[in-house]
Design a protein around this motif. Sequence first.
Motif: not given
Length: 587
Positions: A17, A13-14, A64-66, A70
């Motif tokens: 993003i 995810l990171e 989740s926030r991520d 995404a």
Amino acid sequence: MNHTYIPGKDEALEVSIATMQKKLAELGFDIEEASWLNPVPYVWSVHIRDKNCPACFTNGKGASRDAALASALGEYFERLACNYFFADFHLGEKVANSDFVHYPNEKWFPIADAPHPQGLMNQALWDHYDPEDDLSLNTLVDIQSGNTDRGICALPFTRQSTGDVTYIPMNLVGNLFVSNGMSAGNTQTEARTQALSECFERYVKNKIIAEAISLPEIPQDVINRFPTVVASIEELEKQGFPITCFDASLGGEYPVICVTLFNPDNGGCFASFGAHPRLEIALERTVTELLQGRSLKDLDIFPSPSFDNDEVADHTNLETHFIDSSGLISWDLFKITAGFTFSDWNFQGTTEEEYTQLLNKFHALGADVYIADYAHLGTYACRILVPGYSEIYPVYELSWVNNNRAMALRGLVQQWINDSQNAALSQTIMDSIDALDLDEFQPLDQLLGIGVDASSSWATLRIGELRCLLALATNDHETAFDWAMWTTDFNAGGISAAQQKRLRFYHAVKAIITIELDGHELTEYEPTLIRMYTQIDYETAKSHVMGTAQGYDLVDIDDLLGFNKHQNLLAAYDKLQQAKVIFTQWS
């Protein structure tokens, strides 16, 4: 940097993003996270938009926030890559006559080559979309160009069953499929899997709602496999919203889940649907969809279930479900005796294997799948069409409510802005409105394909109000009175301070026409009318009734495409056009 991988995604995810944010900045889009919601555990949603063009926005959801961010960024890329942000707008003469309007690999087909231009679509598609050979080719001109002289703009799609490239009119895609089947992903197969899942979700959703199918509940021991989903459901129920999870696979045939939420305060019910080959992903998507862009206090807009299955099955109701899921559902969905038994379905594999499995399911149904892949923005995106299965709107809308139906009217309205004193032109516009059989509630900006500023009088303009001004311009006072009455009645509730002035104008018009038609001397009542409506609004209304002024404040602009909102959309589109020129892999 932490690396969080979730099922169904080919990248952390990171990383996703960071990559998407960087590419958007390089393309010239200044994206802001405008709002966040996290009403219950493991249910996040975010609204993102371009600071320079807020009309370009998306919503994302996730556990989740991520994951939610995404999701929103991925949807932003899919809508940029597929030009969807601009699907409802006329893009003006410059774009209409440029080297390409949509993509460098588009083709144009002359309207004169009736009934079916050589090379446009294939026989199977013509049989589906024009079974009576009576479809006017003018209806296939895209709203973005509106260029009937240039012809029909068609985009290349690959027919998956044969590998053939088929050119399909952009107008047909935009009118019938809307946003269904669009997706972006870390890889081509990830994007395709998501797009096909969406096509299945909406096909099965419509089938279940329209046929009032009773679904089996998912056993609690199956739901318990997914602790985050359990936590979300428990909190919703703790807040007073009963949740039921259904297996919507229709006996294991389709990878679809349905989750319903009841609001005991008003008896409303919201049915959320989600799809993916993996049961875990489908269930999580369906639960997070319940609260995408909604807080718990926003769950009072949904109607109660109905026993009127004909109304539930009506296509207008199905369209409402597509727009915001606020349509009716049948009580039969909740019958204890389900129409199918529960199937503990699940398919796990690579995204390539997931895509192949979904494609084979459509082929087993006898469906053709057409795919256009887009990589010009530096990420993977696609648009997938499954004729007969993934259309959002029925085929007959090509003829009756096509988004290009007001192309000629837009030109007439522009002439009227330039020459509002022309009574003959006003009558021509009225005749055009009659010929189009337009609903009086139809917003003009949507009909004409223009982006208007919220502060403009055009933002609230409906056909009914325009009829009033046109009738005044043609000295048809009885008709003008009727439409002035319609305008004041329609805008009576919840009006803004700016609209108050407009209503005073129309109330004054009604009063002046009433005095005139009753044979009284207007001068006898002017002091009272001025006190009621103010000197300025009374004099403005009087000049319109007397024929010395026309168009009220609608003619205070020079160009229908000159609104800031529309110009910002054109600027955003120009960034995309430049990226398409730079990308060299168009076939």
